[in-house]
Design an enzyme around this catalytic site. Structure first.
Site, PDB file in Angstrom:
ATOM      1  N   SER A 135       0.869  -1.185   0.000  1.00  0.00           N
ATOM      2  CA  SER A 135       0.000   0.000   0.000  1.00  0.00           C
ATOM      3  C   SER A 135       0.900   1.227   0.000  1.00  0.00           C
ATOM      4  CB  SER A 135      -0.840   0.000   1.282  1.00  0.00           C
ATOM      5  OG  SER A 135      -1.392   1.268   1.534  1.00  0.00           O
ATOM      6  N   TYR A 148      -2.272  -0.853  10.426  1.00  0.00           N
ATOM      7  CA  TYR A 148      -2.169  -1.008   8.972  1.00  0.00           C
ATOM      8  C   TYR A 148      -0.789  -0.552   8.479  1.00  0.00           C
ATOM      9  CZ  TYR A 148      -3.790  -0.934   4.081  1.00  0.00           C
ATOM     10  OH  TYR A 148      -3.949  -1.157   2.737  1.00  0.00           O
TER      11      TYR A 148
HETATM   12  P1  NAD Z   1     -11.332  -6.319  -0.399  1.00  0.00           P
HETATM   13  O1  NAD Z   1     -11.922  -6.115   0.960  1.00  0.00           O
HETATM   14  O2  NAD Z   1     -12.147  -6.001  -1.628  1.00  0.00           O
HETATM   15  O3  NAD Z   1     -10.791  -7.812  -0.539  1.00  0.00           O
HETATM   16  C1  NAD Z   1     -10.155  -8.455   0.510  1.00  0.00           C
HETATM   17  C2  NAD Z   1     -10.065  -9.920   0.172  1.00  0.00           C
HETATM   18  O4  NAD Z   1      -9.444 -10.595   1.269  1.00  0.00           O
HETATM   19  C3  NAD Z   1     -11.428 -10.579  -0.024  1.00  0.00           C
HETATM   20  O5  NAD Z   1     -11.325 -11.571  -1.028  1.00  0.00           O
HETATM   21  C4  NAD Z   1     -11.683 -11.223   1.352  1.00  0.00           C
HETATM   22  O6  NAD Z   1     -12.584 -12.315   1.306  1.00  0.00           O
HETATM   23  C5  NAD Z   1     -10.283 -11.662   1.703  1.00  0.00           C
HETATM   24  N1  NAD Z   1     -10.067 -11.882   3.134  1.00  0.00           N
HETATM   25  C6  NAD Z   1     -10.369 -11.054   4.163  1.00  0.00           C
HETATM   26  N2  NAD Z   1     -10.032 -11.627   5.333  1.00  0.00           N
HETATM   27  C7  NAD Z   1      -9.492 -12.839   5.033  1.00  0.00           C
HETATM   28  C8  NAD Z   1      -8.969 -13.916   5.806  1.00  0.00           C
HETATM   29  N3  NAD Z   1      -8.908 -13.850   7.142  1.00  0.00           N
HETATM   30  N4  NAD Z   1      -8.544 -15.024   5.149  1.00  0.00           N
HETATM   31  C9  NAD Z   1      -8.620 -15.113   3.803  1.00  0.00           C
HETATM   32  N5  NAD Z   1      -9.092 -14.125   3.021  1.00  0.00           N
HETATM   33  C10 NAD Z   1      -9.531 -13.006   3.631  1.00  0.00           C
HETATM   34  O7  NAD Z   1      -9.966  -5.468  -0.372  1.00  0.00           O
HETATM   35  P2  NAD Z   1      -9.156  -4.700  -1.506  1.00  0.00           P
HETATM   36  O8  NAD Z   1      -9.485  -3.260  -1.389  1.00  0.00           O
HETATM   37  O9  NAD Z   1      -9.232  -5.386  -2.813  1.00  0.00           O
HETATM   38  O10 NAD Z   1      -7.683  -4.883  -0.885  1.00  0.00           O
HETATM   39  C11 NAD Z   1      -6.794  -5.918  -1.270  1.00  0.00           C
HETATM   40  C12 NAD Z   1      -5.396  -5.564  -0.784  1.00  0.00           C
HETATM   41  O11 NAD Z   1      -5.017  -4.296  -1.308  1.00  0.00           O
HETATM   42  C13 NAD Z   1      -5.267  -5.445   0.743  1.00  0.00           C
HETATM   43  O12 NAD Z   1      -4.030  -6.002   1.161  1.00  0.00           O
HETATM   44  C14 NAD Z   1      -5.303  -3.947   0.977  1.00  0.00           C
HETATM   45  O13 NAD Z   1      -4.636  -3.589   2.157  1.00  0.00           O
HETATM   46  C15 NAD Z   1      -4.572  -3.458  -0.254  1.00  0.00           C
HETATM   47  N6  NAD Z   1      -4.843  -2.062  -0.624  1.00  0.00           N
HETATM   48  C16 NAD Z   1      -6.110  -1.640  -0.941  1.00  0.00           C
HETATM   49  C17 NAD Z   1      -6.309  -0.312  -1.304  1.00  0.00           C
HETATM   50  C18 NAD Z   1      -7.687   0.222  -1.684  1.00  0.00           C
HETATM   51  O14 NAD Z   1      -7.835   1.447  -1.882  1.00  0.00           O
HETATM   52  N7  NAD Z   1      -8.696  -0.605  -1.823  1.00  0.00           N
HETATM   53  C19 NAD Z   1      -5.229   0.583  -1.326  1.00  0.00           C
HETATM   54  C20 NAD Z   1      -3.953   0.103  -1.000  1.00  0.00           C
HETATM   55  C21 NAD Z   1      -3.775  -1.217  -0.654  1.00  0.00           C
END
Ligand code: NAD
Length: 253
Positions: A135, A148
Site C-alpha cells: 500500500s 495497517y
Molecule cells: P477487499 O476487501 O475487496 O478484498 C479483501 C479480500 O481478502 C477478499 O477476497 C476477502 O474475502 C479476503 N479476506 C479477508 N479476510 C481474510 C482472511 N482472514 N482469510 C482469507 N481471506 C480473507 O480489499 P481490496 O481493497 O481489494 O484490498 C486488497 C489488498 O489491497 C489489501 O491487502 C489492501 O490492504 C490493499 N490495498 C487496498 C487499497 C484500496 O484502496 N482498496 C489501497 C492500497 C492497498
C-alpha cells in the site's frame, strides 16, 4: 496463441473481490492456472471459478493450519500473490487489541507463512514470482492507521529480505503499493460522507478521498492487475526487491 503464463500455477490470496480478483483475472487472461482464496457468497465464488477456470480455497489466513492446508492442496505454485488485507481506523491508545492482532496476522504474518511454504518449490524449479499487495501506507503513514501502516511497512521489509535471499534462484519478490483504488468499499463510503460533511459527490472524491492523490483519479483495479502481470513476465526477471507505487503520485510528495 501461446500466452506467457500458460503452464504456470498462480495462487492469489484475497481474490474473491477487489484488487485480488483483478489480479486473478489478469493472470488467468495470460493463461495461468489460478487458485482463488477468500470469503464470499458460495454461488458467486462458483461463478468466478467457472469464469476463470480456477479452483478456490476458503482458508482463513488468520489460522496457520488453514494456510498450510491451502498450500498443500494448491501444490507447488509458480506465482504467489499475497493480497488479502484488512484495515481498522482508531487512535493508537484506543486501538482494539483484537484488531491489532488481526491486521498484523492477515496483512503480515500470513504473507510469511504462504511465502515460507511456497519458496522451496520455486527454488527447485528455478523460477518463481512472489508479489505482495502492500500500500502507499508501506512507504508513508496516516493518523489512526497504526496497525495497517506497521503491517504494510513490515511487508515492504519482508519482501526486500526475501528478494535478497532468492536473488540467484530465478525467483523474484516485489511489492505493489496502490493509493486509493476504486472498489465497491470506497464507492460505498461516498453517500455517508456526503451526508456527514454536507459535501457534493465531487467534493467528497477530491477533497476527502483523493486529498493525497495528486492525479485526483482513483487507481483502477485493472491497472493493478496489469502491473502484477508485468512482474510475472520473463522481462521482469531482474526486477526484485522493488516496491512499485501505483498511487497517482501520492508518495512522490
Ligand atoms: P477487499 O476487501 O475487496 O478484498 C479483501 C479480500 O481478502 C477478499 O477476497 C476477502 O474475502 C479476503 N479476506 C479477508 N479476510 C481474510 C482472511 N482472514 N482469510 C482469507 N481471506 C480473507 O480489499 P481490496 O481493497 O481489494 O484490498 C486488497 C489488498 O489491497 C489489501 O491487502 C489492501 O490492504 C490493499 N490495498 C487496498 C487499497 C484500496 O484502496 N482498496 C489501497 C492500497 C492497498
Amino acid at each position: 496463441m501461446q500466452m506467457f503464463l500458460t503452464g504456470k500455477r498462480a495462487l492469489i490470496t484475497g481474490s474473491t473481490s477487489g484488487i485480488g480478483l483483478a489480479i486473478a483475472r489478469a493472470l488467468a487472461a495470460e493463461g495461468a492456472q489460478v487458485v482463488l482464496n477468500g470469503f464470499g457468497d458460495a454461488d458467486e465464488i462458483a461463478r468466478l471459478c467457472d469464469e476463470l477456470g480456477a479452483t478456490h480455497s476458503g482458508a482463513n489466513l488468520l489460522k496457520v493450519d488453514e494456510i498450510e492446508a491451502m498450500m498443500a492442496e494448491a501444490g507447488p505454485v509458480d506465482i504467489l500473490v499475497n493480497n488479502a488485507g484488512m484495515q481498522h481506523v482508531a487512535p493508537v491508545e484506543e486501538f482494539p487489541l483484537d484488531r491489532w492482532e488481526m491486521i498484523i496476522g492477515l496483512n503480515l504474518s500470513a504473507v510469511f507463512h504462504t511465502t515460507r511454504i511456497a519458496v522451496p518449490g520455486m527454488k527447485e524449479k528455478g523460477w518463481g514470482r512472489i508479489i505482495n499487495t502492500a500500500s502507499a501506507h508501506s512507504k508513508t503513514a496516516s493518523p489512526f492507521k497504526s496497525a495497517y501502516c506497521a503491517s504494510k511497512h513490515g511487508v515492504d521489509g519482508f519482501t526486500k529480505a526475501v528478494a535478497l535471499e532468492l536473488a540467484q534462484s530465478g525467483v523474484t519478490a516485489n511489492c505493489i503499493s496502490p493509493g486509493y483504488v476504486w472498489t465497491p468499499l470506497v464507492e460505498g463510503q461516498i453517500p455517508d460522507t456526503m451526508k456527514a460533511r454536507g459535501m457534493t459527490e465531487e467534493q467528497v472524491k477530491n477533497e476527502v478521498l483523493l486529498a493525497k492523490q495528486p492525479t485526483k483519479r482513483f487507481v483502477q483495479v485493472e491497472e493493478v492487475g496489469a502491473l502484477a502481470a508485468f512482474l510475472c513476465r520473463e522481462e521482469a526477471g531482474n526486477v526484485t526487491g522493488a516496491n512499485w507505487s501505483i498511487d497517482g503520485g501520492w508518495t512522490a510528495e
